[in-house]
Design a protein around this motif. Structure first.
Motif, PDB file in Angstrom:
ATOM      1  N   ILE A 243       0.842   3.491   0.532  1.00 31.31           N
ATOM      2  CA  ILE A 243      -0.008   3.556   1.733  1.00 31.31           C
ATOM      3  C   ILE A 243      -1.030   2.428   1.718  1.00 31.31           C
ATOM      4  O   ILE A 243      -1.310   1.829   2.738  1.00 31.31           O
ATOM      5  N   ILE A 244      -1.535   2.099   0.543  1.00 33.42           N
ATOM      6  CA  ILE A 244      -2.444   0.949   0.437  1.00 33.42           C
ATOM      7  C   ILE A 244      -1.706  -0.302   0.912  1.00 33.42           C
ATOM      8  O   ILE A 244      -2.251  -1.115   1.652  1.00 33.42           O
ATOM      9  N   LYS A 245      -0.444  -0.423   0.503  1.00 37.22           N
ATOM     10  CA  LYS A 245       0.372  -1.572   0.922  1.00 37.22           C
ATOM     11  C   LYS A 245       0.492  -1.638   2.448  1.00 37.22           C
ATOM     12  O   LYS A 245       0.356  -2.702   3.039  1.00 37.22           O
ATOM     13  N   VAL A 246       0.765  -0.488   3.058  1.00 35.40           N
ATOM     14  CA  VAL A 246       0.877  -0.452   4.525  1.00 35.40           C
ATOM     15  C   VAL A 246      -0.428  -0.929   5.153  1.00 35.40           C
ATOM     16  O   VAL A 246      -0.428  -1.666   6.142  1.00 35.40           O
ATOM     17  N   CYS A 247      -1.549  -0.558   4.538  1.00 33.92           N
ATOM     18  CA  CYS A 247      -2.860  -0.927   5.092  1.00 33.92           C
ATOM     19  C   CYS A 247      -3.137  -2.419   4.994  1.00 33.92           C
ATOM     20  O   CYS A 247      -3.746  -2.992   5.879  1.00 33.92           O
ATOM     21  N   VAL A 248      -2.735  -3.053   3.899  1.00 33.60           N
ATOM     22  CA  VAL A 248      -3.167  -4.438   3.672  1.00 33.60           C
ATOM     23  C   VAL A 248      -2.128  -5.494   4.032  1.00 33.60           C
ATOM     24  O   VAL A 248      -2.481  -6.647   4.219  1.00 33.60           O
TER      25      VAL A 248
END
Length: 149
Positions: free
Chosen positions: A141-146
């Protein structure tokens, strides 16, 4: 299935359900970030979105199913630790099944919602979930955000 003398169109494939829903749902670009097949659990969430709502960020997971509602709900439950709201997206004709058979389950789980989609892509909320404040941070989810920033 016949409806007012004309044949009622129904979804034949999950892919079609997913595409019609997404076109309609994200028409206004409500998802700031999104990823299909997001690896937050074994077997992946079908879709994860990051949206802004009333000044707050909201993480949603979506599972698309034509038939196996029970499986969809278990998958939605598997996504729950990492999202504010976990949704199952189903053909609108399953609405009564949800309300008759799964309402107690949904009341108990609180954060799982149900969206019904019509063949032309219009959708409506069959069951509105609560917003889960505490979620676990997940790498995916962090990846999706950044990504793309």
């Amino acid at each position: 299935m016949f409806h007012h003398g004309k044949e009622m169109k129904m979804f034949l494939q999950e892919k079609e359900l997913k595409e019609m829903f997404w076109k309609s749902y994200n028409r206004s670009k409500r998802a700031i970030r999104y990823q299909f097949e997001c690896a937050i659990r074994d077997g992946n969430a079908d879709l994860v979105t990051i949206e802004q709502f009333q000044g707050k960020y909201q993480i949603n997971a979506f599972e698309f199913k034509l038939q196996d509602i029970k499986k969809a709900l278990l998958q939605a439950e598997g996504n729950l630790p990492y999202v504010n709201k976990s949704w199952i997206v189903i053909p609108i004709e399953k609405k009564n099944l949800i309300l008759d058979k799964y309402k107690n389950y949904l009341d108990e789980k609180k954060y799982i919602g149900v969206i019904g989609v019509e063949p032309e892509g219009r959708y409506s909320i069959i069951y509105q979930p609560r917003f889960q404040l505490k979620v676990l941070l997940h790498q995916e989810i962090i990846k999706v955000c950044v990504i793309g920033l």
